[in-house]
Design an enzyme around this catalytic site. Sequence first.
Site, PDB file in Angstrom:
ATOM      1  N   GLU A 127     113.521 -97.706  50.086  1.00  0.00           N
ATOM      2  CA  GLU A 127     113.059 -97.594  48.668  1.00  0.00           C
ATOM      3  C   GLU A 127     114.009 -96.255  47.917  1.00  0.00           C
ATOM      4  O   GLU A 127     115.102 -96.950  46.752  1.00  0.00           O
ATOM      5  CB  GLU A 127     111.969 -97.057  47.817  1.00  0.00           C
ATOM      6  CG  GLU A 127     110.667 -98.150  48.485  1.00  0.00           C
ATOM      7  CD  GLU A 127     110.033 -97.073  49.890  1.00  0.00           C
ATOM      8  OE1 GLU A 127     110.331 -96.535  50.552  1.00  0.00           O
ATOM      9  OE2 GLU A 127     108.707 -97.162  50.492  1.00  0.00           O
ATOM     10  N   HIS A 184     114.182 -93.142  52.620  1.00  0.00           N
ATOM     11  CA  HIS A 184     113.696 -93.479  52.451  1.00  0.00           C
ATOM     12  C   HIS A 184     114.180 -95.070  52.150  1.00  0.00           C
ATOM     13  O   HIS A 184     115.732 -94.912  51.265  1.00  0.00           O
ATOM     14  CB  HIS A 184     112.134 -93.183  51.787  1.00  0.00           C
ATOM     15  CG  HIS A 184     111.590 -92.498  52.588  1.00  0.00           C
ATOM     16  ND1 HIS A 184     110.554 -92.358  52.111  1.00  0.00           N
ATOM     17  CD2 HIS A 184     111.800 -91.059  52.997  1.00  0.00           C
ATOM     18  CE1 HIS A 184     110.020 -91.409  52.628  1.00  0.00           C
ATOM     19  NE2 HIS A 184     111.212 -90.708  53.344  1.00  0.00           N
ATOM     20  N   CYS A 241     108.541 -91.344  46.702  1.00  0.00           N
ATOM     21  CA  CYS A 241     109.328 -93.015  46.073  1.00  0.00           C
ATOM     22  C   CYS A 241     108.608 -93.226  45.462  1.00  0.00           C
ATOM     23  O   CYS A 241     109.794 -93.369  44.377  1.00  0.00           O
ATOM     24  CB  CYS A 241     109.312 -93.530  47.493  1.00  0.00           C
ATOM     25  SG  CYS A 241     110.371 -93.542  48.619  1.00  0.00           S
ATOM     26  N   CYS A 261     105.569 -93.554  49.297  1.00  0.00           N
ATOM     27  CA  CYS A 261     104.796 -92.360  49.413  1.00  0.00           C
ATOM     28  C   CYS A 261     105.079 -91.915  48.323  1.00  0.00           C
ATOM     29  O   CYS A 261     105.961 -92.473  47.152  1.00  0.00           O
ATOM     30  CB  CYS A 261     105.448 -91.582  50.859  1.00  0.00           C
ATOM     31  SG  CYS A 261     107.549 -90.874  49.849  1.00  0.00           S
TER      32      CYS A 261
END
Length: 149
Positions: free
Chosen positions: A55, A53, A86, A83
């Site tokens: 992040e 992701h 993260c 999420c």
Amino acid sequence: MEIDIQFMQEALGEARAAAAGAEVPIGAVLVHDGKILTRSGNRTIRDNDPTAHAEMVVLREAARLLGNYRLADTTLYVTIEPCSMCAGGIVQARVRRLVYGADDPKGGAVRSCFEILSHPRLNHQVEVTSGVLATDCATILQSFFAERR
């Protein structure tokens, strides 16, 4: 607030680049000492990595660049509410501040579904600013998924 808008626009640029690569258009930039240290969009498809992701990518790269997994003097800008994976990474990295655009009612772990960054039992709390360029951040995601339906 003006600086938050500026950095969120940079994160939106990363989201657009991710979309151009057929990735879910989420972008992130990590700021250290008032400058962008790292930037990325989602790379899960490109890297064949479910943890890639935006992040997580910027946290990993920043830790490598700084030679320290603790990113205490940083601010993370991301186009959508992180999420749970993260959010956990943000806590483990000791990020000081998170600024995000749109809420994620289906998986957000800052306030929509879970409240990881402010959970009182965790050893690190993160200052959070939400809603920065929220309409732009939501629109890029909605447009991406509308094109695929």
